[in-house]
Motif scaffolding. Sequence first.
Motif, PDB file in Angstrom:
ATOM      1  N   ILE A 105      -8.238  -6.492  -8.488  1.00 56.39           N
ATOM      2  CA  ILE A 105      -7.616  -5.251  -8.056  1.00 56.39           C
ATOM      3  C   ILE A 105      -6.855  -4.625  -9.217  1.00 56.39           C
ATOM      4  O   ILE A 105      -6.078  -5.284  -9.909  1.00 56.39           O
ATOM      5  N   THR A 107      -5.738  -0.287 -10.954  1.00 58.29           N
ATOM      6  CA  THR A 107      -5.720   1.163 -10.789  1.00 58.29           C
ATOM      7  C   THR A 107      -6.343   1.779 -12.029  1.00 58.29           C
ATOM      8  O   THR A 107      -5.905   1.504 -13.150  1.00 58.29           O
ATOM      9  N   ALA A 117      -1.226  -0.924  -9.564  1.00 57.77           N
ATOM     10  CA  ALA A 117      -1.273  -1.897  -8.461  1.00 57.77           C
ATOM     11  C   ALA A 117      -0.649  -3.226  -8.849  1.00 57.77           C
ATOM     12  O   ALA A 117      -0.484  -4.090  -7.996  1.00 57.77           O
ATOM     13  N   GLU A 573      -2.427   2.267  -0.454  1.00 55.30           N
ATOM     14  CA  GLU A 573      -3.196   1.031  -0.495  1.00 55.30           C
ATOM     15  C   GLU A 573      -2.431  -0.068   0.241  1.00 55.30           C
ATOM     16  O   GLU A 573      -1.211  -0.203   0.083  1.00 55.30           O
ATOM     17  N   TYR A 602      -8.652  -5.550   1.362  1.00 57.07           N
ATOM     18  CA  TYR A 602      -7.961  -4.427   0.723  1.00 57.07           C
ATOM     19  C   TYR A 602      -8.404  -3.139   1.404  1.00 57.07           C
ATOM     20  O   TYR A 602      -9.595  -2.866   1.522  1.00 57.07           O
ATOM     21  N   LEU A 605      -8.258   1.318  -1.266  1.00 58.19           N
ATOM     22  CA  LEU A 605      -8.163   1.207  -2.724  1.00 58.19           C
ATOM     23  C   LEU A 605      -8.423   2.576  -3.331  1.00 58.19           C
ATOM     24  O   LEU A 605      -9.376   3.267  -2.964  1.00 58.19           O
ATOM     25  N   ASN A 607      -9.605   5.082  -6.090  1.00 60.54           N
ATOM     26  CA  ASN A 607     -10.507   5.174  -7.239  1.00 60.54           C
ATOM     27  C   ASN A 607     -10.481   6.581  -7.811  1.00 60.54           C
ATOM     28  O   ASN A 607     -10.650   7.569  -7.081  1.00 60.54           O
ATOM     29  N   ASN A 624     -10.755   7.032  -1.536  1.00 59.46           N
ATOM     30  CA  ASN A 624     -10.303   5.736  -1.028  1.00 59.46           C
ATOM     31  C   ASN A 624     -11.513   4.893  -0.650  1.00 59.46           C
ATOM     32  O   ASN A 624     -12.468   5.401  -0.061  1.00 59.46           O
ATOM     33  N   TYR A 657     -17.220  -4.258  -2.308  1.00 60.90           N
ATOM     34  CA  TYR A 657     -16.748  -3.097  -1.581  1.00 60.90           C
ATOM     35  C   TYR A 657     -17.289  -3.165  -0.151  1.00 60.90           C
ATOM     36  O   TYR A 657     -18.470  -3.446   0.064  1.00 60.90           O
TER      37      TYR A 657
END
Length: 812
Positions: A105, A107, A117, A573, A602, A605, A607, A624, A657
């Motif tokens: 994880i 950012t 994050a 998040e 999660y 997240l 992006n 997201n 994902y």
Amino acid sequence: MNHRSKHANFKMKRIALALAGLTLTNSAVAQQETTEAEGGIEVINVTAQKRSENLQEVPIAITAFSEDAIRKIGASDLNDLGLYTPGFESNNATATQTAWTVRGITTNDFGIGLDPAVAVYIDGVYIGRRGTSNLNFNDVERVEVLKGPQGTLFGRNSAAGAVNIITKAPVNDVEGNVRVTLGNYKKRKLEGLVNLPINDNWSFRGSYTNNNRDGHIKTFGREDIGNEHDWGARAAFFAEYDNFEAVIRADVSSLNQDSRPAATLNTGYGPGDPFGVYHTDGGDDVYEARDVKGVSAELNWHFGDITFTSITAYREFERYNGMEDDGSAFDRARFVSVLDEDQDQFSQEFRLTGSSEKVKWTVGATYFQEDIAQTTDAKFNTQSFDGFALTSAGVDPSLIPNIQQGLGMAGLYQQFIPSSTLAGIVNDTIFTPEQVLGLIVAANYGKPHIETTANSNDIESYAAYGDMTYSVTDKLDLTFGLRYTRDEKTFDIFTQYQNEIEIPFAGYDNVPIGIAFSVPTDVTQNATWNKLTPRFVIDYQWTRDFMTYASYSEGFKAGGFNTLGEAPPVDEETVENIEIGMKSSWLENQLRLNVALYSYDYTDLQNHELDGPVGSVPTYNLRNVDAEGQGAEVELKWQATRDLLVSVNYAYLDTEYTKWEFFPWEIDEMAQGLTVEDRVGEPISGMPKTQYNVAFDYLMETGSGDISWHFDYAYSSERQQDIDGPTLPILPYNPADVTGLTADNKIDSYGIANARITYFPADADYEISVYARNLFDEEYLLAIGGQAMAVGSPIANPGLPRMYGVEVNYRF
């Protein structure tokens, strides 16, 4: 003291340092004042739960590095610790634009609209921005990397994990040292510190470091790039009166050096070799610089078993980061991005900690306020429009040099010039529409094109938290923690058309144009996010040397804004993490085995991507997505002999994902039957599935002194490229021909070896070390892709080559 006893005392100090070795998952190497020798491997106290505790009894996955371990692996900043911290990935090619990844994880936004994050703390003070979270280590006592959500005790923006950097506090003694390092590529580094007692109650500690190194990458027609130039100073005062103590700290640092080295992989734009001679057009705007200042006051009042702590801090920084994103000298692909930031922050924490026979507890409250402003420049030539237009149209970027100059530029201009203008010119002249466009292109060809967006973000964050451990029995502990966080943000974005298409025909006005930041924007956005983040832990101390634990924790990172375009705020998040672990010692503390298994979900997240409709010039957007991950981290330490310590650690991570949010134009394209990329089921980008590290530390005694030998090898498996640029339907290179890539265009696996030999002369106040980092000169890549894929120029960022040298350290 006689010669023999003095030498024996000195030898014991050296043995303690030698056995510190390289730290491992769920473990830490020797810490200055908290090591307890128990006849084997050191037992260490850490402050991961805001109180000093034996690491082997703390139910959290932690990796910690002492000053000695940091020096043995040649780490000069947090970025260098990624290879040696399973579950933690750094791989930053720049000091002022960093991204930390914990268990997959991170950012990926380079702007100020989103927060990181992974939270970074220096002496208990939150360091809020990526531009200043990677400071050179200066008189550091230890570094702790806490993996998994730390939302209860560390708070905002620790959804993935937290990093805690602790510098050395003053002591009531006279001590100091001067260290000089000389190495290849004209490495010159000077470090020094002094510690002085002022009186019975006050003491002072000051340190300074100055680091310089020439470039290590050859370029065609330019000087070598990849240099280092930075310095830093730190001062601290310590006061102690009865039940009160205080530490007042101040630090300053400055950096000015080459920015991220990048080589184009497009074989039509350059050699396509990230380890060869670079073809680059450089420029005066391609460098990175940073100035940081900070002060803090940590005050502690002790009332029996209760301690009240106040940490007040103010920090500020300015940074400039200018990067050549296309990594080539091809004028039809020029793409330079510049980030210029000015930030200041104030933070206050009040904390109460206490303990009784059955209960250990912590309660506290924090306030954080930040003002940050950023200007983002995108710098092109008008020729660059050929790369934008042709790549967006699906042309093989490697063929662009063979396509008529200005052809893509003409197609792009046609989208901006009103059809009535073109029709009018055709009617007024003898030219065809194609000829009119050709004349307009000729009039504009070769001009610079610069677009700027200005942002500011005003953030206020409030939090209150509590954490309590209750001893149900002598063996069974239950821990419950809860934090409430509220983030309020006011975000401003301003941009306008700053360029024009010159119309070389009388009676017709020039036409405003903007491609990088799309349309003029002048807007203020406000949003608030809040969240309760709990943690629950149950741990059982089966024996003095064997403990197991199970935990559930949540993390939170506030939502944010698209730095480079008006759009609704993205959601916050959140992460839910389940972990079980074991910490154990065997054979009278000669063998240590620690294991952590975890699984997380999660949600939302964030992006940040350069994307756009098919056939259009891509723009910067936020989406997201959801993801999940499972992993394992194992640590083994073995005191094989009195003088030999073997350390092994291993980490495995499997992610994917689980939900992919589509942009509006992607929804329209799917409705038209077009194929749209959906990454559901794919692994999270940028994180290897497997990492491991092996280290050996051996102390050899001789008649003239002692010799400490250190060797370590760190391995990282292949990984996906980051999601930070548009997807190219046709790659302008063959991945199998690029060193550091796999045939399916992933970053290839690699292993880095380090070695260090230190000689401690008997009865002397100095030591001499020789070292080599990346001993076998492994050629490996840190990242590929990048924003310049929009002009058909994906880039590669290489890791450092072999670095070696000698250090002399004099103590007084």
